[in-house]
Each structure stands twice: as structure tokens, then as C-alpha cells.
Design an enzyme around this catalytic site. Structure first.
Site, PDB file in Angstrom:
ATOM      1  NE  ARG A 101      10.802 -14.543   6.533  1.00  0.00           N
ATOM      2  CZ  ARG A 101      10.440 -13.178   6.276  1.00  0.00           C
ATOM      3  NH1 ARG A 101      10.115 -12.692   7.271  1.00  0.00           N
ATOM      4  NH2 ARG A 101      11.671 -11.719   5.911  1.00  0.00           N
ATOM      5  CG  HIS A 171       8.607 -12.379  12.406  1.00  0.00           C
ATOM      6  ND1 HIS A 171       7.931 -11.608  12.908  1.00  0.00           N
ATOM      7  CD2 HIS A 171      10.586 -11.285  12.970  1.00  0.00           C
ATOM      8  CE1 HIS A 171       8.047 -10.109  12.739  1.00  0.00           C
ATOM      9  NE2 HIS A 171       9.771 -10.171  12.308  1.00  0.00           N
ATOM     10  CD  GLU A 273       9.795 -10.863  15.563  1.00  0.00           C
ATOM     11  OE1 GLU A 273      11.002 -11.006  15.064  1.00  0.00           O
ATOM     12  OE2 GLU A 273       9.386  -9.418  15.946  1.00  0.00           O
TER      13      GLU A 273
HETATM   14  O1  TA6 Z   1      10.479  -7.712  13.716  1.00  0.00           O
HETATM   15  C1  TA6 Z   1      11.361  -7.267  13.523  1.00  0.00           C
HETATM   16  C2  TA6 Z   1      12.293  -6.934  12.077  1.00  0.00           C
HETATM   17  O2  TA6 Z   1      13.529  -7.639  12.107  1.00  0.00           O
HETATM   18  C3  TA6 Z   1      11.556  -5.438  12.008  1.00  0.00           C
HETATM   19  O3  TA6 Z   1      12.773  -5.074  11.521  1.00  0.00           O
HETATM   20  C4  TA6 Z   1      10.954  -5.962  10.621  1.00  0.00           C
HETATM   21  O4  TA6 Z   1      11.916  -5.336   9.554  1.00  0.00           O
HETATM   22  C5  TA6 Z   1      10.222  -7.515  10.791  1.00  0.00           C
HETATM   23  O5  TA6 Z   1      10.894  -7.564  11.237  1.00  0.00           O
HETATM   24  C6  TA6 Z   1       9.607  -7.688   9.320  1.00  0.00           C
HETATM   25  O6  TA6 Z   1      10.645  -8.119   8.203  1.00  0.00           O
HETATM   26  P1  TA6 Z   1      10.280  -8.617   6.956  1.00  0.00           P
HETATM   27  O7  TA6 Z   1      11.353  -9.155   6.648  1.00  0.00           O
HETATM   28  O8  TA6 Z   1       9.549  -9.557   7.461  1.00  0.00           O
HETATM   29  O9  TA6 Z   1       9.327  -7.547   6.405  1.00  0.00           O
END
Ligand code: TA6
Length: 299
Positions: A101, A171, A273
Site C-alpha cells: 500500500r 481496505h 473491507e
Molecule cells: O480496518 C481494520 C484495521 O486493521 C483497524 O484495526 C485499523 O488499524 C485500520 O485497519 C487502519 O490501519 P492503519 O494502519 O491504516 O492505520
């Protein structure tokens, strides 16, 4: 005056409904536009940042505080979590959600399809990833098809000589009018793991949001619908090659802790997601491929 990289992209793909610009953080942004819809992709992370069907509003959300810089994931759109979801299984020094990403992908192809849709193919392999992330030998091909719906297909291939265990997710950050008037339909009866408490629950229909919500539904292959009642629309999310779903809203405290997330922005977004994670993690044999994808549309 376009720089050389932009000139090369325009020369190679410019006559197929694609345009290119160097934007925030000196990153390259590709816009795919046709009579059915429009999408914007940042080559960093192959992150789809916007999808606007003809006559509709953007389905996707990007934080006003998003940081556009090398080695940084962009807070919004559809970041590609690969080859691991969440924390690295063995090494806490590794970045959350893998490296795909925030690495610079290359654009391989843009095709104006007879259907009027536009298809873009982006590519990432081991040679393009910093060694510190210990990438195995792999190939990723990400196909973005823009029409009245947006179809995302991440094809992953194990080019190594050993089995590769992969967890991943597209995501997706969706734009909603008000999280307090937003519901998710389609996960009723599906078991979920509450990532905040570790508790196992049984999905209700609809899912409503009154606090931080971070759930993994490891056995949920069915399509999911987001009822954005404040925004007066429904967003359909159909899954491809995925039996697991993540639902996330950071709510107030977590939003305030995230540096690239406005304190009040939790009200206008929701992540649903499409993944291969938890019990749905894939073990790819040498030479084996898998496609993880989703189809997003609004009704
Ligand atoms: O979307 C689920 C998740 O794993 C949450 O626990 C939160 O950490 C989110 O992803 C965003 O993660 P990031 O590393 O992009 O801040």
C-alpha cells in the site's frame, strides 16, 4: 510543462481516456474517465482514491489530513493490505498491513473496452520493494475496471520456491453522510471477531455504529450493502475470491489519535473491507496464483 515520467505515461496511454498529473508529495495520479464513471489512482500503493459513477457522488473517502509521501500509506480510498493484514505475524518492526500500500507500482496497461468501461492494470514485484521488508519472490497484478461500477481485482502469484502464506485486504474507505445514520446489511448471522476485545460475536443485521467498531468476519462471502441514509444512497460491495470481511470505524478517541485523520472525520467514513484473512488466509504453493477482488456500485 510535464516532467519526463509524465510525458512517457501520456505518450504510452494518453489516448485511452487516461490523464496523468504529478500532485501532492510529487506522487503520480492517474485519472480514468469515460461516459460511465471516473476514477483516480495514485501510483503509490496503486491506491484508488476516488470513484464517481456518472450522475452520482464519489463512493470513496479520503481524509483531509492524508499524508502523500514516499513510504506512507494514503489515509483513504482503497489501500491494498498485502502480504499481511494488520500487524506482521512475527516481526513487530514491520509496517502494519504489509508494504504493497505504500510502494510505487508501475502502470502496465490501459484499455478502453468496447463496453465503454476503462481497464487499467498496475504491477508490483519483489524487485520494486525495499529489501528491508524481506519480500519473498512474488508478482502482483492489480486490475481496475471503471464503469457504472468499479471492479478491483488483485492477482497475487507466488514466484518463490516455498509455500507463501498470505493475508490481505482491499481496505475500502467509503464516504457516508453520517456514521450515526449508516447501517451495514448482509453480515447477519456471520460470526465475527471483535479486534478490540478478542470477543467472538454473531453478526446482527443491520450493523449500526455507536462506538469504535473493528470487526473481522472470517466466514462471510456474501455481498454487503452500506445504507448511507444521511447521504440518501446505498453502496453495494460484492466480493471476489474472498470469504472474509472487515468493518471498521475509529470513532472519537481513535480518530483523535491518528495523525492523518481529522478528529471529526469519523462521522463521514466507514471501512468495509474485502479480505483473505484469519481462517480465510491463503497458502499459495510455488507458482500458484489467487485473485482477491471486489465490485463497488451505488443504487
Ligand atoms: O480496518 C481494520 C484495521 O486493521 C483497524 O484495526 C485499523 O488499524 C485500520 O485497519 C487502519 O490501519 P492503519 O494502519 O491504516 O492505520
Amino acid at each position: 510543462m510535464m516532467d519526463r515520467e509524465l510525458q512517457q505515461l501520456a505518450a504510452a496511454f494518453g489516448d485511452r481516456g487516461a490523464s496523468f498529473r504529478r500532485g501532492a508529495g510529487e506522487l503520480i495520479f492517474v485519472t480514468l474517465a469515460n461516459a460511465l464513471g471516473q476514477a483516480e489512482i495514485c501510483l503509490q500503493g496503486a491506491t484508488v482514491l476516488s470513484f464517481v459513477p456518472q450522475g452520482a457522488r464519489d463512493l470513496l473517502w479520503v481524509s483531509r489530513e492524508a499524508v502523500y509521501a514516499p513510504d506512507r500509506a494514503i489515509r483513504g480510498g482503497v489501500p491494498i493490505c498485502w502480504p499481511w493484514f494488520g500487524a506482521h505475524p512475527d516481526d513487530e518492526a514491520m509496517p502494519a498491513h504489509g508494504f504493497a500500500r505504500f510502494c510505487p507500482w508501475t502502470l502496465r496497461e490501459i484499455t478502453a473496452l468496447p463496453s465503454g468501461m476503462t481497464k487499467a492494470v498496475l504491477y508490483l514485484d519483489r524487485a520494486m520493494v525495499p529489501e528491508r521488508f524481506a519480500p519473498r519472490d512474488f508478482e502482483l497484478e492489480y486490475t481496475v475496471t471503471v464503469g457504472q461500477a468499479l471492479t478491483l481485482e488483485l492477482s497475487m502469484t507466488n514466484c518463490d520456491v516455498k509455500i507463501m502464506e498470505i493475508s490481505a485486504a482491499l481496505h475500502s474507505y467509503f464516504a457516508v453522510g453520517d456514521i450515526g445514520r449508516t447501517e451495514v446489511v448482509g453480515l447477519g448471522g456471520a460470526e465475527f471477531i471483535d479486534a478490540l476485545t478478542g470477543r467472538i460475536g454473531c453478526g446482527e443485521d443491520p450493523v449500526r455504529f455507536t462506538a469504535e467498531t473493528d470487526r473481522i468476519y472470517p466466514d462471510s462471502a456474501a455481498a454487503v450493502r452500506i445504507d448511507d441514509r444521511a447521504g440518501g444512497r446505498r453502496i453495494e460491495l460484492e466480493k471476489i475470491g474472498s470469504r472474509s470481511t472487515v468493518v471498521w470505524n475509529p470513532w472519537i478517541a481513535k480518530a483523535a489519535k491518528l495523525t492523518d485523520f481529522g478528529d471529526d472525520e469519523y462521522r463521514e467514513m466507514l471501512c468495509v473491507e474485502t479480505g483473505i484473512l484469519n481462517r480465510d488466509t491463503r497458502r499459495l504453493a510455488p507458482g500458484e496464483s489467487w485473485i482477491l477482488g471486489c465490485r463497488l456500485s451505488t443504487v
